[in-house]
Design a protein around this motif. Structure first.
Motif, mmCIF file in Angstrom:
data_model
loop_
_atom_site.group_PDB
_atom_site.id
_atom_site.type_symbol
_atom_site.label_atom_id
_atom_site.label_comp_id
_atom_site.label_asym_id
_atom_site.label_seq_id
_atom_site.Cartn_x
_atom_site.Cartn_y
_atom_site.Cartn_z
ATOM 1 N N THR A 52 5.746 12.461 -6.417
ATOM 2 C CA THR A 52 6.232 12.789 -8.200
ATOM 3 C C THR A 52 6.325 14.322 -8.336
ATOM 4 N N ILE A 53 7.404 14.961 -9.661
ATOM 5 C CA ILE A 53 6.803 15.544 -10.594
ATOM 6 C C ILE A 53 5.643 15.943 -10.990
ATOM 7 N N GLU A 54 4.341 14.369 -11.007
ATOM 8 C CA GLU A 54 3.316 14.701 -11.361
ATOM 9 C C GLU A 54 2.184 15.229 -10.013
ATOM 10 N N GLY A 55 2.660 15.198 -9.343
ATOM 11 C CA GLY A 55 2.017 15.131 -7.987
ATOM 12 C C GLY A 55 2.473 17.111 -7.307
ATOM 13 N N LEU A 56 3.194 17.986 -8.171
ATOM 14 C CA LEU A 56 3.317 19.199 -7.903
ATOM 15 C C LEU A 56 2.079 19.936 -7.714
ATOM 16 N N ALA A 57 1.774 19.611 -8.839
ATOM 17 C CA ALA A 57 0.752 21.177 -9.411
ATOM 18 C C ALA A 57 -0.120 21.528 -8.518
ATOM 19 N N ASN A 75 0.759 -0.931 -0.041
ATOM 20 C CA ASN A 75 0.302 -0.157 -0.156
ATOM 21 C C ASN A 75 0.916 1.629 0.234
ATOM 22 N N VAL A 76 0.725 2.440 -0.743
ATOM 23 C CA VAL A 76 1.806 3.041 -0.782
ATOM 24 C C VAL A 76 0.633 4.448 -1.894
ATOM 25 N N THR A 77 0.883 5.532 -0.956
ATOM 26 C CA THR A 77 0.471 6.743 -1.148
ATOM 27 C C THR A 77 0.857 7.109 -2.146
ATOM 28 N N VAL A 78 0.186 7.814 -3.663
ATOM 29 C CA VAL A 78 1.509 8.422 -4.455
ATOM 30 C C VAL A 78 0.331 9.709 -5.140
ATOM 31 N N ASN A 79 0.995 10.689 -4.882
ATOM 32 C CA ASN A 79 0.400 12.187 -5.262
ATOM 33 C C ASN A 79 -1.104 12.649 -4.191
ATOM 34 N N GLY A 80 -1.275 11.741 -2.672
ATOM 35 C CA GLY A 80 -2.008 12.160 -2.349
ATOM 36 C C GLY A 80 -3.113 10.624 -2.928
ATOM 37 N N THR A 81 -3.330 9.891 -3.337
ATOM 38 C CA THR A 81 -4.017 8.584 -3.581
ATOM 39 C C THR A 81 -3.444 7.443 -3.260
ATOM 40 N N LEU A 82 -4.005 6.903 -1.893
ATOM 41 C CA LEU A 82 -3.680 5.820 -1.258
ATOM 42 C C LEU A 82 -3.859 4.332 -2.795
ATOM 43 N N LEU A 83 -2.729 3.755 -2.990
ATOM 44 C CA LEU A 83 -3.000 2.548 -4.016
ATOM 45 C C LEU A 83 -3.127 1.243 -3.291
ATOM 46 N N SER A 84 -3.346 0.483 -3.732
ATOM 47 C CA SER A 84 -2.716 -1.003 -3.697
ATOM 48 C C SER A 84 -2.454 -1.931 -4.088
#
Ligand code: FES
Ligand code: FES
Lengths: 853, 180
Positions: free
Chosen positions: B86-91, B17-26
């Motif tokens: 990641t870069i996609e999560g900056l905006a 389980n990892v949160t990527v750019n604010g979204t929790l993913l399994s």
């Protein structure tokens, strides 16, 4: 050419402004489309098995265990891929040169560490690399050649059977009465200079994704290529076409294709008639003496091109830098396309950094013994150079190391008034990675000449500035035919940059700073270097190097206005960091009188853009690429104005376009737009899609200028305790004509200087004497960081030329000037002759006499 | 967990389980896949780049629990429970650029932009820890990232522009990458 005034110098519009990059709108949010980002579903991942030996014969190869590994789709041996591909034939043939032919993979013999011997295709890169471990190869190691001295020595193991030992080329040229000039001069001063190997090292490695259309077998190749059109032709010609004869007869029966072909051939011959006549057969004869097989290879390639009904489409998307290294067609590109065709499945190869260091492109390992004939008052009279270029194992295709020698022939005397010049250059084969063009491929001529000028100045006890001022060719003596042939034009003179640069130095202060440095246990020195660079060069530049060769250098452009009024510009350039989209939009928007966002720039797709041999390279993007955009846009605007004038019931001379409003001068309220004009034409023609206006152009750059010029001055401070270097000031005074976008030009200059700083103080692509590569990671090949690269001060001169497009190329210059300025500064600081280009801390301490060598 | 041997074929996966750019993913990831490959391939966020895959160039830099980290040197499974940006999560949520992105745009910081994701991440971490670094501190702070195109000056200019932008925004730097 047109009746519309040139907006370029009018001070209006976008050209000349520091317009922000449109590319950044994608890049900064992570939406670039680099080749590794495609990763199409179901693609097979490639990994090449590469030779661990520098020189060896292959006795056997067993891929059966690897092929049986779950997840592996196929393992190709070199023999299998070589059977379905043609040899890379030499394209640039030069008198005195032999270029060995080679295949995409190595099946009998490997010639450098990293030479590919097998190709695995698997579900993932991880599995492909697992499989590499399971391939059994039996090698028989041979004596390897790792140095220039070894390559010149007789009686060693040869890389190529037909060569004279390991010497592939022995090329000479002379200009003026060398013997008399040398006999009459007060003295002759001689030194030998060495430059070790460097590598281009763009941050993105090479890569190719070959997508196979399951229905038709058509290949769509996404590749990091600086020259997508050349890659397309190379793949079409180098893949053996099974049904070649059947296709050839089909071709012969197909009237339309025959007609189209002969029309194209006729057009080519008529455009290039003069140049074809100029071609010199001496190069072919030299090649033939050693090896006739290139005739067969060329014929096979030509037949491949004629017989194939379907050339691949090549697409170059965003490319993460190249600096010359992605202009060549890689052996891997051909192997991969062949594998895709054999399997009928899409495949991809994303090179890793180790592979890139092994064979992604290397450069500049050269030696020069130079003699200058001079008078005691500092007058330079003659130059003789014996040069040796370490070409590595395989010639890069199409622009090989031989092209560097051709350019040396033209450039070596530099911007100085020598009366005689003689060059004897050897190209040797060694067991190393391939030599590619690297940002100013000829640049070591500037390094060794400018270094030598300082040596001479010191011997004659005059200053480094004075020897240059005394001998530099000045505007009042131009236009003139340069000693080696090309025309020098007064609008772009090195002398002006030298004068300006020297004005910007406070020499009294320098003496004080030197004393202060010494008091701290440091040494400070100043180094100057000046050069001119054909960017793109006067019209006779390339024909001076090799008669007729300039026919490869057209730049074509196309512009269209769609039925809805959209303006689309097509360039044959293949940008990889130079911001073409931004600058071309600036240029075109000014011509059309619209906003930049109203222009679409199309590049990199061979189905949509016109043929270009070189693509992006040789600092052509500004002078030729932007030049043809400007001319094409201007012609297309004229077409629109004609229609608009009718619509507005006015004379076309009275029409102006401001912010997209097409109107009679002074009557903006009664205007029309591109969309309206396009709609009108579309309705008249009953066209609903496709362009309503279209313009195509060829462009070679007009006018007799074509030179970019610069003077660099470097201040180098050396800590005698640690050998650490600081660059307290670095000044570039350059003249590339009027600048399209200063933000972008500054970036090009700084980036080039940074690579020069890297070359001198940090980067060495280190092979040992047995041709083992020691720098296989970034822990060993040191690319400078933000800590090592100082602020670089840039002064622009922006001289207008007499051409139609004043912009000159600027991409390579930084790297051309920097090594000389820096090594001259070190020589000044330490008071010793510096005879090598690479000066890491230990070497500086040796030169300073602090540690013994 | 035992890592498969180098020659174990694909197939075996581990759930993380990892949160990527604010979204929790399994996610089910192969244990030997690098975090960079998980981000680029499993999650299809290709803005994070791979320049060397041996920890020197910094192009793969992401924020892992707020700290700049080399995604090429970690396994995906090590990110279990972590917060990744990641870069996609900056905006910003409204689609406007993060002040550091905006600043790099203004400063025309990049050319080919292959190095860009790493420089953005390193800059964000640098300015969060030191909102007004000197030029030397900026250069030091970015010395873990290689750029082959620019000679760095424009990137340093970009950081200095970012300092001004952030100061004028007064809210300070966006706390991207802080665990939520
Ligand atoms: S790709 Fe991770 S540091 Fe280079
Ligand atoms: S912009 Fe090309 S590597 Fe940085």
């Amino acid at each position: 050419m047109t009746d519309i005034p040139d907006r370029q110098t009018s001070g209006l519009g976008f050209v000349g402004q520091r317009v922000k990059r449109v590319e950044d709108e994608r890049f900064l949010i992570g939406e670039g489309q680099f080749v590794a980002d495609l990763n199409p579903k179901g693609v097979l991942h490639a990994a090449f098995l590469r030779s661990p030996f520098a020189h060896a014969t292959l006795n056997s190869i067993d891929v059966s265990t690897a092929a049986a590994l779950p997840g592996v789709a196929r393992v190709f041996t070199a023999a299998e891929l070589n059977a379905v591909t043609n040899s890379f034939p030499p394209l640039f043939m030069i008198e005195g040169l032999y270029t060995p032919l080679y295949k995409c993979m190595s099946e009998d013999k490997v010639r450098h560490i990293g030479d590919p011997v097998a190709l695995v295709l698997a579900e993932s890169r991880y599995i492909a690399e697992d499989a590499l471990e399971l391939i059994e190869v039996e090698y028989h190691e041979l004596q390897a050649t790792g140095t220039i001295d070894q390559a010149l020595a007789p009686g060693r193991e040869q890389l190529w059977d037909r060569a004279d030992g390991n010497i592939l080329g022995d090329i000479s040229a002379d200009f003026g009465d060398v013997a008399t000039i040398f006999a009459d001069a007060d003295r002759v001063i001689t030194r030998t200079f060495n430059c070790p190997r460097q590598t281009n090292q763009p941050m993105e490695t090479r890569g190719s994704v070959v997508i196979v259309d399951p229905a038709t077998g058509h290949l769509e190749i996404h590749n990091t290529s600086q020259a997508p059109h050349f890659l397309k032709w190379a793949v079409a010609g180098l893949l053996v076409n099974d049904g070649a004869f059947r296709n050839l007869s089909r071709f012969a029966r197909n009237k339309d294709r025959r007609k189209a072909f002969s029309a194209a051939a006729k057009a080519f011959v008529s455009t290039n008639k003069q140049k074809l006549l100029e071609q010199d057969p001496a190069g072919q004869k030299s090649q033939m003496k050693k090896d006739m097989s290139f005739l067969r290879a060329q014929a096979r390639m030509a037949m491949g091109l004629l017989a194939s009904n379907d050339y691949p489409t090549v697409k170059a998307g965003d490319i993460g830098g190249a600096f010359g290294s992605k202009g060549s067609v890689s052996r891997e590109d051909i192997a991969l396309a062949a594998a895709a065709r054999q399997l009928g499945t899409s495949v991809q190869w994303i090179e890793d950094r180790v592979e890139n260091l092994l064979d992604g492109g290397q450069a500049r390992e050269e030696r020069f013994t130079v003699s200058l004939a001079v008078d005691n008052d500092g007058t330079l009279k003659g130059m003789k150079v014996d040069a040796v270029l370490d070409g590595g194992a395989y010639a890069s295709f199409p622009v090989s190391a031989a092209v560097t020698v051709l350019l040396w022939k033209l450039y070596m005397p530099g911007p100085y008034d020598f009366k005689a010049f003689e060059l004897n250059a050897k190209i040797v084969a060694t067991n190393k990675g391939k030599v590619v063009p690297y940002r100013g491929p000829w640049a070591n001529e500037t390094w060794m000449r400018e270094r030598m000028l300082d040596v001479v100045a010191k011997e004659l006890d005059i200053s480094a500035a004075d020897i240059r001022l005394k001998n530099v060719i000045r505007e009042e003596n131009m236009p003139a035919a340069f000693l080696t042939g090309p025309t020098l034009d007064e609008t772009m003179s090195v002398a002006k940059t030298l004068d300006r640069a020297l004005e910007m130095v406070d020499f009294d202060q320098l003496e004080q700073d030197k004393a202060a440095a010494e008091a701290r246990g440091h040494r400070l020195g100043l180094g100057i270097s000046s050069y001119h660079e054909a960017a793109p060069g006067p019209p006779n530049f390339f024909s001076s190097a090799q008669p007729g060769s300039d026919m490869f250098l057209h730049e074509d452009g196309r512009a269209e206005i769609q039925a809805d009024g959209r303006i689309v510009m097509y360039t044959s350039q293949s940008p990889h960091g130079q911001s073409h989209q931004t600058t071309y939009k600036q240029v075109a928007a000014d011509e059309f009188g619209v906003a930049m966002e109203d222009i679409e720039i199309v590049w990199g797709d061979t189905d949509r853009t016109q043929f270009s041999f070189l693509g992006t390279g040789a600092s052509r993007g500004g002078p030729l690429g932007a030049g043809v955009m400007r001319m094409t846009a201007r012609e297309l605007r004229n077409q629109v104005v004609k229609v608009a004038a009718d619509m507005l019931e006015a004379a076309k001379e009275d029409i102006e376009i401001v912010n997209g409003n097409i109107h009679v001068v002074g009557v903006p309220t009664r205007g029309t737009t591109y969309a309206d004009v396009a709609a009108k034409v579309a309705s008249d023609q009953a066209v609903s899609t496709g362009p309503v206006f279209k313009e195509e152009m060829k462009y070679e750059g007009v006018g007799n200028g074509g030179w970019s010029v610069a003077t660099h001055i470097a201040w180098v401070d050396i800590d005698l305790e640690t050998g650490q270097v600081e660059i307290p000031r670095y000044l570039v005074v350059e003249d590339c004509g009027p600048i399209i976008n200063p933000g972008i030009v500054d970036g090009q200059v700084r980036g080039g200087v940074a690579q020069g700083i890297g070359a001198v103080f940090y980067e060495r692509h280190h092979y040992d004497d047995n041709a083992n590569l020691l720098s296989t990671t970034y822990m060993d090949y040191l690319i400078p960081t933000a800590m090592e690269i100082p602020k670089i001060e840039i002064e622009h001169m922006e001289t207008l030329t007499k051409g139609e497009n004043d912009a000159r190329g600027v991409g390579e210059g930084g790297m051309i000037g920097a090594p000389a300025a820096l090594t001259n500064a070190v020589s000044d600081a330490l008071g010793v002759d510096v005879l090598e280009q690479h000066l890491p801390p230990y070497r500086l301490l040796e030169l300073a006499g602090i540690i013994s060598s | 967990m035992s890592l498969p041997s180098a020659t174990t074929p694909a197939g075996e996966t581990l759930a993380i389980n990892v949160t990527v750019n604010g979204t929790l993913l399994s996610l089910n990831v192969e244990p030997r896949h690098s975090l960079a490959d998980v981000i680029r391939e499993d999650i299809s966020l290709t803005g994070t780049h791979l320049g060397c895959e041996h920890g020197v160039c910094g192009a793969c830099t992401i924020l892992l629990d707020g700290e700049p980290s080399r995604a090429c040197l970690m396994l995906g499974v090590q990110a279990d429970g972590a917060d990744v940006v990641t870069i996609e999560g900056l905006a910003n949520n409204d689609g406007t650029m993060h002040p550091v992105q905006q600043a790099m745009y203004e400063a025309m910081s990049f050319q080919c932009a292959f190095c860009t994701p790493g420089f953005l991440m390193s800059t964000i971490a640098l300015l969060r820890d030191n909102p007004s670094p000197s030029e030397v501190e900026i250069r030091e702070g970015l010395s873990g990232n290689l750029c082959r195109c620019t000679g760095y000056q424009s990137i340093v200019d970009g950081v200095e522009t970012a300092i001004r932008l952030i100061a004028s925004n007064s809210a300070g730097i966006d706390p991207v990458g802080e665990p939520t």
